[in-house]
Design a protein around this motif. Sequence first.
Motif, PDB file in Angstrom:
ATOM      1  N   GLN A   1      15.654  12.080  -2.122  1.00 30.43           N
ATOM      2  CA  GLN A   1      15.345  12.699  -3.406  1.00 30.43           C
ATOM      3  C   GLN A   1      14.114  12.034  -4.018  1.00 30.43           C
ATOM      4  O   GLN A   1      13.843  10.870  -3.728  1.00 30.43           O
ATOM      5  N   PRO A   2      13.388  12.720  -4.889  1.00 25.15           N
ATOM      6  CA  PRO A   2      12.223  12.094  -5.541  1.00 25.15           C
ATOM      7  C   PRO A   2      12.577  10.791  -6.251  1.00 25.15           C
ATOM      8  O   PRO A   2      11.769   9.873  -6.319  1.00 25.15           O
ATOM      9  N   GLY A   3      13.797  10.685  -6.736  1.00 24.90           N
ATOM     10  CA  GLY A   3      14.241   9.466  -7.400  1.00 24.90           C
ATOM     11  C   GLY A   3      14.384   8.281  -6.463  1.00 24.90           C
ATOM     12  O   GLY A   3      14.548   7.146  -6.921  1.00 24.90           O
TER      13      GLY A   3
ATOM     14  N   THR B   1       8.451  -1.646   2.299  1.00 28.65           N
ATOM     15  CA  THR B   1       8.125  -0.278   2.715  1.00 28.65           C
ATOM     16  C   THR B   1       7.975   0.564   1.464  1.00 28.65           C
ATOM     17  O   THR B   1       8.908   0.634   0.650  1.00 28.65           O
ATOM     18  N   ILE B   2       6.803   1.173   1.319  1.00 29.95           N
ATOM     19  CA  ILE B   2       6.561   2.054   0.169  1.00 29.95           C
ATOM     20  C   ILE B   2       7.005   3.459   0.555  1.00 29.95           C
ATOM     21  O   ILE B   2       6.481   4.051   1.504  1.00 29.95           O
ATOM     22  N   LEU B   3       7.983   3.971  -0.173  1.00 27.73           N
ATOM     23  CA  LEU B   3       8.512   5.307   0.093  1.00 27.73           C
ATOM     24  C   LEU B   3       8.116   6.251  -1.024  1.00 27.73           C
ATOM     25  O   LEU B   3       8.301   5.957  -2.203  1.00 27.73           O
ATOM     26  N   ARG B   4       7.585   7.402  -0.616  1.00 23.64           N
ATOM     27  CA  ARG B   4       7.271   8.454  -1.583  1.00 23.64           C
ATOM     28  C   ARG B   4       7.978   9.717  -1.137  1.00 23.64           C
ATOM     29  O   ARG B   4       7.788  10.182  -0.002  1.00 23.64           O
ATOM     30  N   VAL B   5       8.807  10.253  -2.015  1.00 27.35           N
ATOM     31  CA  VAL B   5       9.523  11.478  -1.714  1.00 27.35           C
ATOM     32  C   VAL B   5       8.962  12.585  -2.599  1.00 27.35           C
ATOM     33  O   VAL B   5       9.042  12.518  -3.835  1.00 27.35           O
ATOM     34  N   LYS B   6       8.395  13.596  -1.961  1.00 27.87           N
ATOM     35  CA  LYS B   6       7.749  14.680  -2.685  1.00 27.87           C
ATOM     36  C   LYS B   6       8.722  15.837  -2.888  1.00 27.87           C
ATOM     37  O   LYS B   6       9.466  16.193  -1.974  1.00 27.87           O
TER      38      LYS B   6
END
Lengths: 113, 115
Positions: A80-82, A107-112
């Motif tokens: 989820q974006p959160g 680890t940089i996580l980006r959820v679009k």
Amino acid sequence: TQLLEQSPQFLSIQEGENLTVYCNSSSVFSSLQWYRQEPGEGPVLLVTVVTGGEVKKLKRLTFQFGDARKDSSLHITAAQPGDTGLYLCAGLRRMEYGNKLVFGAGTILRVKS
Amino acid sequence: DAGVIQSPRHEVTEMGQEVTLRCKPISGHDYLFWYRQTMMRGLELLIYFNNNVPIDDSGMPEDRFSAKMPNASFSTLKIQPSEPRDSAVYFCASSLWGGLTDTQYFGPGTRLTVL
């Protein structure tokens, strides 16, 4: 040289996808922790694993400690974006005068959405 | 409880100046940790205290860095003189008992910029 190697360093995925983050070391740790950090804030503990082979679940997050207590993984189901943030693993080493946490690079996580 | 409190949140100073970062741990916690976070080196432990006594300062980069904990509710990290390479986010954390499953609670950090 990082004592704890995290991979991947960056991950950009679509909402709903699954992902796994790895934390590896040649050293044995007494316990291993996973933290999540959002911009402008300090890391917040997600979980601690102590026993080799241990699996812990926190809603959509599954954490596993390797049998030899040298590695760990974090699996997120239906991201989820959160969930966006920096994920850090940290190994606890017993020292002569106390315990000490050693952190991976993250680890940089980006959820679009 | 308000959590770990750090001040200031942001500090901009010039090279050569003295910088003092402050931390108030969670009441009742016996352990206090100072960390530094940079893009290049990640999150590094600088020093930690148990019951106000410094236990391990092997992470302190050099003599320009010093830390004190005069009582259970206050700690300082001082850099004198500061240098541009000291620019980083400095975190203070506290924990209850320092055991295998203990939780470290981090403050919001102080972003230090040395020009």
